[in-house]
Enzyme design. Structure first.
Site, short mmCIF file in Angstrom:
data_model
loop_
_atom_site.label_atom_id
_atom_site.label_comp_id
_atom_site.label_asym_id
_atom_site.label_seq_id
_atom_site.Cartn_x
_atom_site.Cartn_y
_atom_site.Cartn_z
CD GLU A 81 32.27 54.11 -16.87
OE1 GLU A 81 31.47 55.05 -16.76
OE2 GLU A 81 32.93 53.69 -15.90
CG LEU A 139 16.88 59.68 -10.03
CD1 LEU A 139 17.18 59.34 -11.48
CD2 LEU A 139 16.60 61.17 -9.85
CB THR A 174 13.30 49.91 -13.66
OG1 THR A 174 14.39 49.18 -13.11
CG2 THR A 174 13.12 49.52 -15.12
CG HIS A 179 26.13 50.51 -12.11
ND1 HIS A 179 25.99 51.29 -10.97
CD2 HIS A 179 26.66 49.33 -11.69
CE1 HIS A 179 26.41 50.60 -9.92
NE2 HIS A 179 26.82 49.41 -10.33
CB SER A 190 34.86 62.07 -18.25
OG SER A 190 34.55 60.84 -17.63
CG ASN A 191 30.80 58.22 -18.86
OD1 ASN A 191 31.07 57.46 -19.78
ND2 ASN A 191 31.21 58.00 -17.62
CG LEU A 199 20.39 51.78 -6.90
CD1 LEU A 199 20.31 53.19 -7.46
CD2 LEU A 199 21.05 51.77 -5.54
NE ARG A 232 20.14 63.43 -4.49
CZ ARG A 232 20.03 63.47 -3.16
NH1 ARG A 232 21.11 63.52 -2.42
NH2 ARG A 232 18.85 63.44 -2.59
CG ASN A 239 22.63 54.88 -14.40
OD1 ASN A 239 23.27 55.94 -14.28
ND2 ASN A 239 22.82 53.86 -13.58
C1 GAR Z 1 31.46 56.81 -14.12
O1 GAR Z 1 32.42 55.83 -13.92
C2 GAR Z 1 30.06 56.21 -14.04
O2 GAR Z 1 29.99 54.90 -14.53
C3 GAR Z 1 29.83 56.24 -12.55
O3 GAR Z 1 30.39 57.43 -12.10
C4 GAR Z 1 31.45 57.81 -12.97
C5 GAR Z 1 31.17 59.22 -13.44
O4 GAR Z 1 32.26 59.75 -14.16
N1 GAR Z 1 28.43 56.18 -12.24
C6 GAR Z 1 27.95 55.65 -11.12
O5 GAR Z 1 28.65 55.19 -10.25
C7 GAR Z 1 26.44 55.67 -11.01
N2 GAR Z 1 26.01 54.91 -9.89
P1 GAR Z 1 32.07 61.02 -15.08
O6 GAR Z 1 31.41 62.10 -14.22
O7 GAR Z 1 33.45 61.43 -15.46
O8 GAR Z 1 31.22 60.65 -16.24
#
Ligand code: GAR
Length: 205
Positions: A174, A93, A141, A109, A13-14, A144, A91, A107
């Site tokens: 987000e 990296l 970077t 988070h 969705s992002n 993590l 993942r 990224n």
């Molecule tokens: C989002 O909430 C993003 O912030 C999180 O996963 C979700 C993905 O949603 N990311 C992490 O946790 C990264 N460590 P999406 O696939 O609908 O964008």
């Protein structure tokens, strides 16, 4: 015109929010590809339906993290990226991979970093009893969930919140935050200075 390559592992969705904003706001950029480490990632369907090239590089096909990252890098670089966007790419990296994309790897988070790196961030926030939660877009970077912060979105934690209600409320933030941050990058308005990010004003002479 900058090339953006977006990496996803699931819903996407992002990624969708970035694709839509890029088109609607006519950024000087195109989403050149959406790449997933999972063949069944839901977001791949949206990308295909919008004419965006897709690729799958499955981590299960590689014996080591190094081998997977090298294969992934090769596929990404085939799309000549100016920016690589991690959008729910689940993942860790390798330092070699991260170094290759230094300064052009973002990224999102789901916490107010440096609080709550890692997984289960909504549960971590509730367990810590914080009154405010949020999401962070940062340059990646080798460490993590660290790296220079570009922007954050904040939400209040309400009585009765669960990890699911927090996640849902944060997700809509987000979807505004990530396009905002990616747009700053493609408009050349971000600089990394002393491990922090400086945002240039629009139309600054
Ligand atoms: C989002 O909430 C993003 O912030 C999180 O996963 C979700 C993905 O949603 N990311 C992490 O946790 C990264 N460590 P999406 O696939 O609908 O964008």
């Amino acid at each position: 015109m900058k090339n953006i390559v977006i990496l996803i592992s699931g819903r996407g969705s992002n990624m969708e929010a970035v694709v839509r904003a890029c088109a609607a706001e006519q950024w000087p950029a195109r989403v050149a590809a959406v790449i997933s480490n999972k063949a069944d990632a839901k977001g791949l369907e949206f990308a295909k339906a919008h004419g965006i090239p897709t690729a799958v590089v499955s981590n299960k096909d590689y014996p080591t993290r190094d081998a997977f990252d090298a294969a992934l890098q090769q596929v990404i670089d085939g799309f000549a990226p100016d920016l690589v966007v991690l959008a729910g790419f689940m993942r860790i990296l390798t330092a070699t991979f991260v170094e290759h994309y230094a300064g052009r790897l973002l990224n999102i988070h789901p916490s107010l970093l440096p609080l709550f790196p890692g997984l289960d961030t909504h549960r971590q926030a509730l367990d810590a009893g914080v009154l405010e939660h949020g999401a962070t877009v940062h340059f990646v970077t080798a460490q993590l969930d660290h790296g220079p912060v570009v922007a954050q979105a904040r939400i209040d934690v309400r009585p009765g919140d669960t990890p699911d209600t927090l996640a849902a409320r944060l997700l809509s933030e987000e979807h505004k935050l990530y396009p905002y941050a990616v747009r700053l990058f493609v408009e050349d308005r971000l600089s990394i200075v002393d491990d922090g990010v400086v945002i240039a004003e629009a139309n600054k002479i």
